[in-house]
Scaffold this active site. Structure first.
Site, PDB file in Angstrom:
ATOM      1  N   HIS A 170      -4.144   2.862 -10.886  1.00 31.39           N
ATOM      2  CA  HIS A 170      -4.186   1.443 -11.234  1.00 31.39           C
ATOM      3  C   HIS A 170      -5.300   1.153 -12.251  1.00 31.39           C
ATOM      4  O   HIS A 170      -5.755   0.024 -12.370  1.00 31.39           O
ATOM      5  CB  HIS A 170      -4.372   0.581  -9.985  1.00 31.39           C
ATOM      6  CG  HIS A 170      -3.138   0.549  -9.116  1.00 31.39           C
ATOM      7  ND1 HIS A 170      -3.130   0.056  -7.842  1.00 31.39           N
ATOM      8  CD2 HIS A 170      -1.876   0.966  -9.358  1.00 31.39           C
ATOM      9  CE1 HIS A 170      -1.903   0.165  -7.328  1.00 31.39           C
ATOM     10  NE2 HIS A 170      -1.134   0.725  -8.231  1.00 31.39           N
ATOM     11  N   ARG A 198      -4.886  -7.196   1.836  1.00 31.43           N
ATOM     12  CA  ARG A 198      -3.992  -8.050   2.625  1.00 31.43           C
ATOM     13  C   ARG A 198      -4.636  -8.746   3.812  1.00 31.43           C
ATOM     14  O   ARG A 198      -4.010  -9.582   4.429  1.00 31.43           O
ATOM     15  CB  ARG A 198      -2.824  -7.196   3.132  1.00 31.43           C
ATOM     16  CG  ARG A 198      -1.977  -6.753   1.996  1.00 31.43           C
ATOM     17  CD  ARG A 198      -0.658  -6.163   2.366  1.00 31.43           C
ATOM     18  NE  ARG A 198       0.136  -6.126   1.154  1.00 31.43           N
ATOM     19  CZ  ARG A 198      -0.124  -5.350   0.117  1.00 31.43           C
ATOM     20  NH1 ARG A 198      -1.120  -4.511   0.167  1.00 31.43           N
ATOM     21  NH2 ARG A 198       0.609  -5.400  -0.959  1.00 31.43           N
TER      22      ARG A 198
HETATM   23  P1  NAD Z   1      -3.977  -2.692   1.319  1.00 26.45           P
HETATM   24  O1  NAD Z   1      -4.963  -3.801   1.456  1.00 26.45           O
HETATM   25  O2  NAD Z   1      -2.538  -3.011   1.209  1.00 26.45           O
HETATM   26  O3  NAD Z   1      -4.138  -1.693   2.570  1.00 26.45           O
HETATM   27  C1  NAD Z   1      -5.405  -1.251   2.998  1.00 26.45           C
HETATM   28  C2  NAD Z   1      -5.196  -0.637   4.378  1.00 26.45           C
HETATM   29  O4  NAD Z   1      -6.432  -0.062   4.783  1.00 26.45           O
HETATM   30  C3  NAD Z   1      -4.802  -1.658   5.457  1.00 26.45           C
HETATM   31  O5  NAD Z   1      -3.747  -1.139   6.234  1.00 26.45           O
HETATM   32  C4  NAD Z   1      -6.086  -1.792   6.290  1.00 26.45           C
HETATM   33  O6  NAD Z   1      -5.827  -2.087   7.646  1.00 26.45           O
HETATM   34  C5  NAD Z   1      -6.677  -0.407   6.126  1.00 26.45           C
HETATM   35  N1  NAD Z   1      -8.130  -0.348   6.304  1.00 26.45           N
HETATM   36  C6  NAD Z   1      -9.046  -1.329   6.009  1.00 26.45           C
HETATM   37  N2  NAD Z   1     -10.283  -0.855   6.267  1.00 26.45           N
HETATM   38  C7  NAD Z   1     -10.143   0.412   6.726  1.00 26.45           C
HETATM   39  C8  NAD Z   1     -11.056   1.406   7.143  1.00 26.45           C
HETATM   40  N3  NAD Z   1     -12.384   1.184   7.152  1.00 26.45           N
HETATM   41  N4  NAD Z   1     -10.579   2.608   7.547  1.00 26.45           N
HETATM   42  C9  NAD Z   1      -9.235   2.852   7.553  1.00 26.45           C
HETATM   43  N5  NAD Z   1      -8.322   1.944   7.178  1.00 26.45           N
HETATM   44  C10 NAD Z   1      -8.771   0.741   6.748  1.00 26.45           C
HETATM   45  O7  NAD Z   1      -4.496  -1.801   0.095  1.00 26.45           O
HETATM   46  P2  NAD Z   1      -3.708  -0.762  -0.808  1.00 26.45           P
HETATM   47  O8  NAD Z   1      -2.679  -0.048  -0.004  1.00 26.45           O
HETATM   48  O9  NAD Z   1      -4.747  -0.017  -1.559  1.00 26.45           O
HETATM   49  O10 NAD Z   1      -2.931  -1.690  -1.848  1.00 26.45           O
HETATM   50  C11 NAD Z   1      -3.590  -2.809  -2.414  1.00 26.45           C
HETATM   51  C12 NAD Z   1      -3.791  -2.828  -3.927  1.00 26.45           C
HETATM   52  O11 NAD Z   1      -4.956  -3.593  -4.280  1.00 26.45           O
HETATM   53  C13 NAD Z   1      -4.035  -1.496  -4.518  1.00 26.45           C
HETATM   54  O12 NAD Z   1      -3.078  -1.412  -5.503  1.00 26.45           O
HETATM   55  C14 NAD Z   1      -5.429  -1.500  -5.151  1.00 26.45           C
HETATM   56  O13 NAD Z   1      -5.320  -1.168  -6.528  1.00 26.45           O
HETATM   57  C15 NAD Z   1      -5.892  -2.905  -5.099  1.00 26.45           C
HETATM   58  N6  NAD Z   1      -7.268  -3.071  -4.541  1.00 26.45           N
HETATM   59  C16 NAD Z   1      -8.303  -2.228  -4.916  1.00 26.45           C
HETATM   60  C17 NAD Z   1      -9.566  -2.390  -4.346  1.00 26.45           C
HETATM   61  C18 NAD Z   1     -10.688  -1.465  -4.763  1.00 26.45           C
HETATM   62  O14 NAD Z   1     -10.712  -0.988  -5.883  1.00 26.45           O
HETATM   63  N7  NAD Z   1     -11.647  -1.188  -3.855  1.00 26.45           N
HETATM   64  C19 NAD Z   1      -9.793  -3.388  -3.403  1.00 26.45           C
HETATM   65  C20 NAD Z   1      -8.714  -4.229  -3.064  1.00 26.45           C
HETATM   66  C21 NAD Z   1      -7.456  -4.054  -3.640  1.00 26.45           C
END
Ligand code: NAD
Length: 241
Positions: A117, A34
């Protein structure tokens, strides 16, 4: 930042199940969902990562996933992934439920993992159910725009949950069962805005959150640490030494 209360909670509240989101992998250089610099800042997810897009233009979806798979494979597990694997080795974490598709928990050494997922490790045939390994998918993608099923010749779908698809029933059942049996659910790096996974913490007896910024369940948490996941979880492991 004091992590002593979180370390104490973890020691006292067993079994503990961890739920991770994109925020656990940002310190590995993988953008989250996001933020302004997130994955969908320049590209419309509906056009490249939805089931509708896959059905109408699978080559376009695979062109997006080919690049995404290569960038995820180039990333390395970070301190947060390693700390969670260490907590499992010490018997203080019984499982990691993850929304991430990047396989970094596995590569860091966590063993009990539920990928709600899906993940990049396979691709699947929607027609006959045949699965293809990541290696096989990448080899095919060097030859053609979309990989095909070795059994029936249909175009394979990435083994991740696309927008508009249901979550894999088995994985959600296992995650719910783990959450219901947990004394503590520790959420790391998730905004808890994506359902139904965001409902899992409400099934556990208690909730603790490590997340930079707000989550949808902050007011339900016994404890919230608003700090980077890597340094926080490494400090928790050290506090438990
Ligand atoms: P999200 O982006 O909604 O939330 C991520 C949260 O983590 C945010 O609140 C952010 O501020 C916080 N954050 C970012 N960096 C951080 C850090 N270093 N330490 C602590 N907090 C931190 O992600 P979500 O809740 O996982 O939902 C998004 C969807 O997108 C998921 O369903 C996922 O499957 C997918 N997704 C996956 C990946 C991956 O596989 N790495 C990457 C992006 C999105």
């Amino acid at each position: 930042m004091s992590v002593a209360p979180l370390a104490a909670l973890l020691r006292e509240s067993q079994p503990c199940v961890v739920l991770t989101g994109a925020g656990v992998s940002t310190e590995s250089g993988i953008p989250d969902f996001r933020s302004a610099s997130g994955i969908w800042a320049d590209v419309d997810p509906f056009e490249v990562a939805s089931i509708h897009a896959f059905l109408s233009n699978p080559e376009r979806v695979w062109s997006f996933y080919r690049a995404r798979i290569h960038s995820l494979l180039a990333a390395e597990p970070n301190a947060a992934h390693h700390a969670l694997a260490e907590l499992e080795r010490r018997g203080l974490v019984c499982a990691v439920v993850t929304q991430n598709i990047d396989t970094l928990h596995t590569r860091a050494g966590s063993r009990e993992i539920v990928e709600v997922h899906g993940s990049i490790r396979t691709a699947v045939c929607r027609g006959c159910g045949t699965e293809e390994t990541l290696e096989g998918v990448l080899a095919q993608l060097d030859e053609r725009p979309a990989p095909i099923c070795s059994a029936c010749g249909a175009i394979l779908k990435p083994g991740v949950v696309l927008f508009g698809e249901l979550l894999p029933a088995g994985a959600m059942e296992r995650a719910t069962e783990l959450a219901r049996g947990a004394e503590l659910m520790l959420v790391v790096g998730s905004s808890l805005e994506v359902w139904p996974v965001a409902g899992l913490p409400l099934e556990a007896r208690a909730l603790a959150i490590v997340n930079r910024g707000p989550t949808a369940l902050d007011d339900r948490a016994l404890l919230k640490v608003d700090a980077p996941a890597g340094e926080t979880l490494i400090a928790v492991v050290e506090a438990l030494d």
